[in-house]
Each structure stands twice: as structure tokens, then as C-alpha cells.
Design a protein around this motif. Structure first.
Motif, PDB file in Angstrom:
ATOM      1  N   THR A 186      57.124   6.949 -43.380  1.00 51.39           N
ATOM      2  CA  THR A 186      56.468   6.897 -44.822  1.00 51.39           C
ATOM      3  C   THR A 186      56.821   5.368 -45.032  1.00 51.39           C
ATOM      4  O   THR A 186      57.046   4.479 -44.488  1.00 51.39           O
ATOM      5  N   VAL A 231      60.390   9.348 -49.079  1.00 53.90           N
ATOM      6  CA  VAL A 231      59.637   9.729 -50.208  1.00 53.90           C
ATOM      7  C   VAL A 231      58.075  10.053 -49.506  1.00 53.90           C
ATOM      8  O   VAL A 231      57.774   9.211 -48.789  1.00 53.90           O
ATOM      9  N   PRO A 232      57.688  11.192 -49.813  1.00 53.23           N
ATOM     10  CA  PRO A 232      56.437  11.407 -49.372  1.00 53.23           C
ATOM     11  C   PRO A 232      55.356  10.501 -49.871  1.00 53.23           C
ATOM     12  O   PRO A 232      55.424   9.763 -50.865  1.00 53.23           O
ATOM     13  N   ASP A 233      54.527  10.185 -49.069  1.00 57.49           N
ATOM     14  CA  ASP A 233      53.558   8.992 -49.398  1.00 57.49           C
ATOM     15  C   ASP A 233      52.357   9.112 -50.166  1.00 57.49           C
ATOM     16  O   ASP A 233      51.745   9.902 -49.868  1.00 57.49           O
ATOM     17  N   PHE A 234      52.483   8.249 -51.385  1.00 56.76           N
ATOM     18  CA  PHE A 234      51.398   8.107 -51.976  1.00 56.76           C
ATOM     19  C   PHE A 234      50.756   6.899 -51.903  1.00 56.76           C
ATOM     20  O   PHE A 234      50.049   6.617 -52.962  1.00 56.76           O
ATOM     21  N   PHE A 260      58.894  14.240 -58.030  1.00 59.22           N
ATOM     22  CA  PHE A 260      59.451  14.893 -56.786  1.00 59.22           C
ATOM     23  C   PHE A 260      60.999  15.180 -57.392  1.00 59.22           C
ATOM     24  O   PHE A 260      61.367  14.724 -58.082  1.00 59.22           O
ATOM     25  N   ILE A 261      61.511  16.544 -56.422  1.00 51.44           N
ATOM     26  CA  ILE A 261      62.523  17.047 -56.767  1.00 51.44           C
ATOM     27  C   ILE A 261      63.156  16.749 -55.506  1.00 51.44           C
ATOM     28  O   ILE A 261      62.863  17.322 -54.430  1.00 51.44           O
ATOM     29  N   VAL A 271      62.565  18.134 -50.362  1.00 48.51           N
ATOM     30  CA  VAL A 271      61.810  17.651 -51.372  1.00 48.51           C
ATOM     31  C   VAL A 271      60.548  18.420 -51.692  1.00 48.51           C
ATOM     32  O   VAL A 271      59.891  19.423 -51.027  1.00 48.51           O
ATOM     33  N   ALA A 272      60.711  18.530 -53.131  1.00 47.51           N
ATOM     34  CA  ALA A 272      59.694  19.418 -53.768  1.00 47.51           C
ATOM     35  C   ALA A 272      58.853  18.556 -54.791  1.00 47.51           C
ATOM     36  O   ALA A 272      59.443  17.575 -55.161  1.00 47.51           O
TER      37      ALA A 272
END
Lengths: 397, 222
Positions: A186, A231-234, A260-261, A271-272
Motif C-alpha cells: 500500500t 492503511v488500505p489505499d485511497f 478506519f478502525i 482493519v475495519a
């Protein structure tokens, strides 16, 4: 004819008096709001215990400014500028603070700083890459702020970024930070360092390079390397907002009206993501936790809405409540004011917006608008001890 | 004189009947009128928004609520606000309309259960309430039959094609409206292994496609 002239004269006089009155009218601010002179403030923090106010300023003067608060919570007339941590070999490296944060119980100030990197190949660049540290820790000792040390260098952090965030859990056990370099594929990561009882970063065991011996056993050494979670990619993230409701759970605002949580204790649900209806899907979310009730607030940057959501031990629960208010373009993280009735303040253009909540914390009440002589309010801080909202303002005497 | 009296009485009766008929009506709620909702997942036992893990690359395995993927180990709790049904009215008919996007597995079916136990703040796979105390479900995931959820399901819906399914929920609404059972909403679950049923998310951008249609009338002729 004479009467007519007198009438016109009177009207002109009244008009002029009204205009003058309007020009001279001071901004109407409630007693719990204090403006203080700081140009280009991007982050503000208060230490109630020691009566300190800090601001990360990126205006004409770039640096961390520190004020002592008097017994009434009034900032000292003059601010002290804290020295940034610059490596000796990096020459005149341009350094600027991005975030300030006090430990919740100790007189310790954390500063995240970035720098403008010299060109590749320049000796200053090599020094910056090798020695520049983003996290600078200061401690209030003998009525002065002393530098404890600097941590987290280019191996783990991006040295040249426009925004960053820090968060400490209410117990003061962990210092969370972002953005860090990702571990996987990521673009970014969040991370943390455990803190000791005095609020100082603890070393963690890290693998010794080339330590694998011929029995397959690895050797470790102690270092200030942050634990990291990708961190998921934005895409690129020019704004960061972190809140740590506990030492194990972290919330991070996302660029599309949500959060994100991160659960640091459950690898199967690490990760949520929670998207909040009513917040524009392209708005960067900025967050704040209520220090009293189990709830938090969020706003989308430059989006005229605020949301409230409950949490249970750090996990968001049930449905969010969203309030849309025409004209309230939000430019700062929300700040929860522990007043009666409770309010949530958010910086805006030349103003601070304050939503009033009911005794259960719901955003049912009126919205107040307080004028501020700054083009944009990007940061504020609330003091529980002084019951004061500190708002940086430009152009104050 | 008697004819006049009879006529007057007939007129009054007619007016009352017309008023009563006018009060019998149907309302349609959608997921924007949910007062509570939660996605529960066994492997994310403290989360209340665990509705799917759909995603690829850096999003792989991220829990979110952009879809609802029901499968064993993941269920969905939801309760509509019934504030629009006036007191003194009885339910004549109620139906729940649920949109289905797709499914995986053979002979897919899902269950709709009336929830018995009180749930709310902090609801998750392990707990039904988290406040000063943590109150557990009888069995994790609200699985306790006759304690967490009703002993028998309100409906078992077998899927043959995507689209909306309509479930008769008159009995549940009647119980709640009469006060014979506390309104704790419903639970959706999949009980069969290797079956996943996908719904558009009621908490994201498909709230209007989840509907509860309720017909009611005054309880008795005055």
C-alpha cells in the motif's frame, strides 16, 4: 423645505453612527473562547496539568510556539519558539512542524516534523535521509521545555509530507502516528510506539540485520522502531486525523467521509472501515473523541455537516447521527467542549461553528457561529481545566 | 319524531365509521428509519459494523458495511422505528421487503428471526450490550434459541433468483404492537455451510431498497 433638509441630515447622521458602530464592534465571543495570536497554526494542544499551550505554526514563522497559561488560563504575552531537531550534517534544512500533542498525564510534548528534502545526491540529502527524525519529544522541566530526543527516521517515515497526525490513548500507554512507510504494497501505514510511565517512547525488539544463524534462530536488538499496520489505499492522503480511544484501537479519518478502525490486538479483524452517510464521499474526515461520553464526532473537510457516533470501548456502534448545516464549511478537526450544555466546535472560514448537544450528547441544539479574524481556522484545542477553547487567530495585536 | 332520531343516529354512526375507515392506513418504512442496526461477525467479535470483507489488494480482508454478505459466522441485526404506528391500532398486515444482489453456494436460503434479548450500545458478536457492564448473548452471535432469538424463525427464505423477496411479518409486528413482546427487531442469518448471500447495504447507499410495509387500523369499532 427646512424640515426635509433636517430629516435628511438626521438620517445621514444616524447612518454614519450605525456604520461607525458596526466598524468598531468587537467580535462577540463567549467567555469560554479565547483567541491567541498565531499565524498559520495547523495544530494546537493544551496541557492542563502544567498550564501550557502549544501550536505548530507554518506561517511566516515556522515552528512550534509555546505559551504558559496563567491561573485564569490566559496565554502569556510572548510565546517561546521550540528548537526543531535538525541533524548536524543537514545544513540549513527547511523544517516545519505538522502536529503537536501533549501526553494526557505527563508534561511531555510530542511534535511531528517534516522537512523539505535537498536534491538527491547532495550531502545534506544523505544526512537528512540517514539522520532526520520526524518525532521530537520535549519534556517540561524546571519551568522550561527541554528536548528529550528525536525518533522515527526515513526508514519508517516519510520525511517530506504536508500533513501528519499523532494520537495518545487516554491512559497514555501508546503514541500512534501517521503517515509511515507501508510494510506491504500500500502507500502508507499507521504506527505506534509504546510509552513508559513517564510518557517517553520505549524501545522495541527488532530483528538484527543478518542475524539469522545456522540454527535458524534470529537475534534481536532494541530500537525505537514503530510497530506498523498498512492503511488500505485511497491514493495520496494529504490530511491525517487520528484518535486513540484506547491503547489497542485507533481511528483514522479517510478521504471519503468515513473512518478506519485499526484493532491492534485482533489480527483476524485488524482493519475495519465505516462510511458515514451524509458526509460527502470525497470529503476528508476529521475526528474527535468526546472525553466524557462514549461517543465521537467527525466532519468532512469543507463539507457543511457533522456526525456523531457512539462507541463501546473504542469500537463504533449502532448508527451515526448526521447534521447538515448550510454554510458551515469545516476546516478543522472537531473539538468537544465540556461546557453546559456540551458543544462541539469546528473551525471554518473566518469563524468557529459550535453545535450544541443535549444531555445525551445528541446534536439536537442550535449552531452558534463565532467570528475569528483568520481566513481559515485549521486547528483549536479545548482545556477541560480552564473550560476554554483556544483558537489561533491571525492579525491580533 | 322517532324517524328523525333514527336518521340522526344513522348519520352519527356513518360519520364514526368513515373516520374509522380513514384511520386504517398503510405506511412504508425504509432503512433510513432504522433505529438500531449492527453487523456481527465471529472473527471480529467486538465490531458492530462487520457486514462484509469484500475487497482486493490493500483492501483485502478489510471489514466494512458497504455490502451485507450473510454467511455462517456473520449475521445482521436491525430494528425499525415503529413510532409512526399510533397507539390503539392493530396490525392488519405487515411485510418486509429485502433486496438480494446475488449468492454463492447451493440451495441458498436465509433465516429471519425475531430477536428476544435486549440489544443496543456496544452490540457485537460477543455482547448484546456494553455499558458499565458487558452483557453477553446466551450464545455468541445472538444464537440462543428462545433466549437471544425466537425459538422458531419468522421465515426461511429459499432463493431461486436475484431481486426483492417479500416476507410476511404480520405476526411479529402484531406481537410488538400489542406489547406482547418487546420490539427488539430482527436478525438475518445463514445457517448452512458454504453459502453466502449478498444484500445491498441498508447502511450505505441502498437504504431505500429495504422496506417494511405496515397496514393498521383502530383496534375496535367505537
Amino acid at each position: 423645505m427646512m424640515q426635509k433638509v433636517q430629516g435628511i441630515g438626521l438620517a445621514l447622521l444616524l447612518g454614519a453612527a450605525g456604520w461607525l458602530a458596526a466598524q468598531e464592534a468587537p467580535p462577540v465571543l463567549p467567555k469560554e473562547v479565547k483567541l491567541f495570536a498565531a499565524t498559520g497554526a495547523v495544530s494546537v494542544a493544551v496541557c492542563d496539568e502544567q498550564g501550557l499551550l502549544a501550536a505548530a505554526c507554518r506561517g511566516a514563522v515556522s515552528g512550534v510556539q509555546l505559551w504558559k497559561l496563567d491561573p485564569d488560563g490566559v496565554p502569556s504575552a510572548e510565546a517561546v519558539t521550540l528548537p526543531p531537531a535538525v541533524p548536524a550534517g543537514a545544513g540549513a534544512l527547511q523544517v516545519g512542524p505538522l502536529r503537536v500533542l501533549f501526553h494526557p498525564r505527563q508534561p511531555v510534548l510530542y511534535v511531528w516534523q517534516g522537512c523539505v528534502l535537498p536534491p538527491q545526491g547532495a550531502p545534506e540529502r544523505q544526512a537528512a535521509d540517514a539522520e532526520f527524525r520526524c518525532l521530537v519529544v520535549y519534556r517540561w522541566t524546571n519551568n522550561a521545555m527541554e528536548t528529550v530526543g528525536s525518533f522515527v527516521g526515513g526508514t519508517h517515515a516519510f520525511l517530506h509530507v504536508g500533513a501528519a497526525a499523532l494520537a495518545v490513548d487516554p491512559e497514555g500507554r501508546r503514541l500512534f502516528m501517521a503517515p509511515l512507510r507501508p510494510v506491504g504494497a500500500t502507500r502508507t501505514a499507521i504506527g505506534w510506539l509504546d510509552l513508559d510511565a513517564e510518557g517517553l517512547p520505549k524501545q522495541t525488539p527488532v530483528l538484527k540485520p543478518g542475524s539469522l544463524d545456522n540454527r535458524g534462530l534470529e537475534e534481536f536488538e532494541m530500537a525505537w522502531h514503530p510497530y506498523r499496520m498498512d492503511v488500505p489505499d485511497f491514493g495520496d492522503q494529504p490530511l491525517w486525523s487520528l484518535v486513540a480511544p484506547s491503547a489497542t484501537v485507533l481511528w483514522s479519518g479517510t478521504p471519503n467521509g468515513g473512518l478506519f478502525i485499526f484493532d491492534t490486538e485482533n489480527r483476524r479483524a485488524a482493519v475495519a472501515y465505516c462510511s458515514v452517510p451524509g458526509i460527502k464521499s470525497s470529503a476528508w474526515t476529521m475526528l474527535a473523541m468526546d472525553p466524557i461520553r462514549p461517543q465521537f464526532f467527525g466532519v468532512g473537510q469543507y463539507w457543511p455537516a457533522i456526525f456523531r457516533m457512539a462507541h463501546a470501548e473504542g469500537y463504533p456502534t449502532l448508527l451515526p447521527e448526521t447534521r447538515y448545516e448550510e454554510g458551515a464549511a469545516c476546516s478543522s478537526e472537531p473539538v468537544v467542549m465540556t461546557t453546559e450544555p456540551p458543544r462541539v466546535a469546528v473551525g471554518g472560514g473566518r469563524s468557529v461553528h459550535a453545535w450544541t448537544s443535549d444531555k445525551n450528547g445528541r446534536l439536537g441544539g442550535e449552531r452558534l457561529v463565532w467570528p475569528v479574524p483568520s481566513a481559515e481556522v485549521r486547528a483549536m484545542a479545548w482545556s477541560v481545566r480552564f473550560k476554554t477553547l483556544y483558537v489561533p487567530a491571525e492579525g491580533l495585536p | 319524531m322517532r324517524t328523525k332520531r333514527l336518521l340522526r343516529a344513522g348519520l352519527m354512526g356513518g360519520l364514526v365509521l368513515a373516520g374509522w375507515l380513514a384511520e386504517a392506513r398503510t405506511i412504508v418504512l425504509d432503512a433510513r428509519q432504522l433505529e438500531r442496526a449492527a453487523g456481527l461477525e465471529a472473527s471480529a467479535p467486538r465490531h458492530g459494523w462487520a457486514m462484509t470483507r469484500e475487497g482486493t489488494h490493500s483492501w483485502a480482508n478489510v471489514i466494512h458495511a458497504g455490502l451485507l454478505d450473510l454467511t455462517r459466522g456473520r449475521c445482521f441485526l436491525f430494528a425499525f422505528s415503529l413510532a409512526d404506528i399510533p397507539k390503539g391500532h392493530r396490525i392488519t398486515h405487515a411485510e418486509l421487503v429485502l433486496p438480494i444482489s446475488t449468492w454463492w453456494g447451493t440451495e441458498p436460503r436465509f433465516y429471519l428471526w425475531r430477536v428476544l434479548a435486549e440489544w443496543g450500545h456496544g452490540v457485537c458478536w460477543d455482547y448484546r450490550l456494553v455499558g458499565d457492564k458487558r452483557l453477553e448473548w446466551t450464545r455468541p452471535g445472538a444464537a440462543g434459541m428462545g433466549s437471544d432469538r425466537a425459538a422458531r424463525p419468522t421465515a426461511i427464505v429459499r432463493l431461486t433468483e436475484a431481486g426483492s423477496v417479500v416476507i410476511n411479518v404480520t405476526e411479529d409486528l402484531d406481537l410488538w404492537q400489542r406489547g406482547a413482546a418487546a420490539q427488539q427487531g430482527w436478525l438475518l442469518s445463514v445457517e448452512d455451510p458454504d453459502v453466502t448471500i449478498r444484500f445491498p447495504s441498508p447502511l450505505y447507499n441502498e437504504a431505500s431498497s429495504w422496506k417494511l410495509r405496515i397496514s393498521f387500523e383502530p383496534e375496535a369499532m367505537p
